[in-house]
Design an enzyme around this catalytic site. Sequence first.
Site, PDB file in Angstrom:
ATOM      1  N   ASN A   9       0.471  -5.410  -4.436  1.00  0.00           N
ATOM      2  CA  ASN A   9      -0.719  -5.885  -3.377  1.00  0.00           C
ATOM      3  C   ASN A   9      -1.838  -5.660  -4.432  1.00  0.00           C
ATOM      4  O   ASN A   9      -2.178  -5.090  -4.822  1.00  0.00           O
ATOM      5  CB  ASN A   9      -0.865  -4.043  -2.349  1.00  0.00           C
ATOM      6  CG  ASN A   9      -1.992  -4.813  -1.516  1.00  0.00           C
ATOM      7  OD1 ASN A   9      -2.912  -5.594  -1.781  1.00  0.00           O
ATOM      8  ND2 ASN A   9      -1.796  -3.798  -0.315  1.00  0.00           N
ATOM      9  N   LYS A  11      -4.846  -5.770  -3.045  1.00  0.00           N
ATOM     10  CA  LYS A  11      -5.661  -5.749  -1.650  1.00  0.00           C
ATOM     11  C   LYS A  11      -7.022  -6.694  -1.970  1.00  0.00           C
ATOM     12  O   LYS A  11      -7.171  -7.670  -2.002  1.00  0.00           O
ATOM     13  CB  LYS A  11      -6.141  -4.826  -2.727  1.00  0.00           C
ATOM     14  CG  LYS A  11      -5.112  -3.466  -2.059  1.00  0.00           C
ATOM     15  CD  LYS A  11      -4.972  -1.871  -2.647  1.00  0.00           C
ATOM     16  CE  LYS A  11      -4.360  -1.239  -2.081  1.00  0.00           C
ATOM     17  NZ  LYS A  11      -4.101  -0.272  -2.079  1.00  0.00           N
ATOM     18  N   HIS A  92      -1.185  -2.538   6.968  1.00  0.00           N
ATOM     19  CA  HIS A  92      -1.613  -1.036   5.989  1.00  0.00           C
ATOM     20  C   HIS A  92      -2.416  -0.550   6.272  1.00  0.00           C
ATOM     21  O   HIS A  92      -3.219  -0.448   7.293  1.00  0.00           O
ATOM     22  CB  HIS A  92      -1.756  -2.229   4.810  1.00  0.00           C
ATOM     23  CG  HIS A  92      -2.244  -1.283   3.802  1.00  0.00           C
ATOM     24  ND1 HIS A  92      -3.106  -0.763   2.972  1.00  0.00           N
ATOM     25  CD2 HIS A  92      -1.123  -1.694   1.996  1.00  0.00           C
ATOM     26  CE1 HIS A  92      -2.365  -0.274   1.972  1.00  0.00           C
ATOM     27  NE2 HIS A  92      -1.979  -0.763   1.637  1.00  0.00           N
ATOM     28  N   GLU A 140       3.715   4.805   3.014  1.00  0.00           N
ATOM     29  CA  GLU A 140       2.829   5.029   2.567  1.00  0.00           C
ATOM     30  C   GLU A 140       1.707   5.863   2.820  1.00  0.00           C
ATOM     31  O   GLU A 140       1.273   5.441   3.765  1.00  0.00           O
ATOM     32  CB  GLU A 140       1.904   3.831   2.482  1.00  0.00           C
ATOM     33  CG  GLU A 140       2.734   2.686   1.729  1.00  0.00           C
ATOM     34  CD  GLU A 140       1.371   1.520   0.825  1.00  0.00           C
ATOM     35  OE1 GLU A 140       1.523   1.578  -0.011  1.00  0.00           O
ATOM     36  OE2 GLU A 140       0.413   1.518   1.487  1.00  0.00           O
ATOM     37  N   ILE A 145      -2.604   7.439  -1.898  1.00  0.00           N
ATOM     38  CA  ILE A 145      -3.343   6.178  -2.462  1.00  0.00           C
ATOM     39  C   ILE A 145      -4.590   5.514  -3.042  1.00  0.00           C
ATOM     40  O   ILE A 145      -5.435   6.768  -2.446  1.00  0.00           O
ATOM     41  CB  ILE A 145      -3.288   4.649  -1.417  1.00  0.00           C
ATOM     42  CG1 ILE A 145      -1.844   4.735  -0.031  1.00  0.00           C
ATOM     43  CG2 ILE A 145      -4.091   3.467  -1.315  1.00  0.00           C
ATOM     44  CD1 ILE A 145      -2.653   3.698   1.320  1.00  0.00           C
ATOM     45  N   ALA A 195      -0.405  -0.794  -6.527  1.00  0.00           N
ATOM     46  CA  ALA A 195      -1.878  -1.676  -6.104  1.00  0.00           C
ATOM     47  C   ALA A 195      -2.800  -0.770  -7.256  1.00  0.00           C
ATOM     48  O   ALA A 195      -2.148  -1.964  -8.895  1.00  0.00           O
ATOM     49  CB  ALA A 195      -2.939  -1.525  -5.177  1.00  0.00           C
TER      50      ALA A 195
END
Length: 224
Positions: A9, A11, A92, A140, A145, A195
């Site tokens: 990801n 982002k 997300h 997630e 995160i 990520a």
Amino acid sequence: MKLPLFLVNFKAYPQATGKNAVLLAKKCQRVAKKLNISIIPCVQAADISLVAHKVSIPVFAQHVDTAPGAHTGNIVLTSVISAGAKGTLLNHAERTLSFSTIKQTVAECKKIRFPVVVCASTPKEAKRMASLKPFAVAIEPPELIGTGISVSRANPGIIKKSVALKVPVLCGAGISSKEDVAKALELGAKGVLVASAVVLSGHQEKTIYLLGLGIKNYSCLTSI
Ligand code: G3P
């Protein structure tokens, strides 16, 4: 796209935006080819076309909207497809949506066989998302995160509780080593989302390779 999946990801990190998005996607592609695994860059809407024209691996959007018309700023499904996206993330933790919007979006995408990975924060939410029968559900926990503390080690229960769902379950948050990846697969996940460990690494390609080894090694072991 063959399971297990390794979604990167991008982002909105500057290290993964514009020209940097292309460079990073090429690194993903080199490793995907070297290890013969599925690596999918999930890029910003504005970068889809740029990236998708430079790599042959599938590129995902990070989000889509299904309502065309008078909706300023919407990321229209048909536009991401014509830009070259081969699938999308949805809901997300950093871009949450109402359940009715998710339901409608998944239905629209399924009509045209456009894969959607719906994100969920808890096993309960994952179960609700799985009822929509998307391509996959990604669990997630938001509190992990970007921490470097991997979901597969810090909260294996959340993966175990979700993998019995009738759609492939991926997981993400804090994954930063090949052992984290292997552990996630061992718990039953069909792929990982990563990520910061990749994007913020000073050695992005090496990091993608090391994480990819977690997938490769696990797949080799389980196919014996
Ligand atoms: O979508 C993946 C992402 O939310 C996980 O982020 O930085 O913990 O790998 P990170």
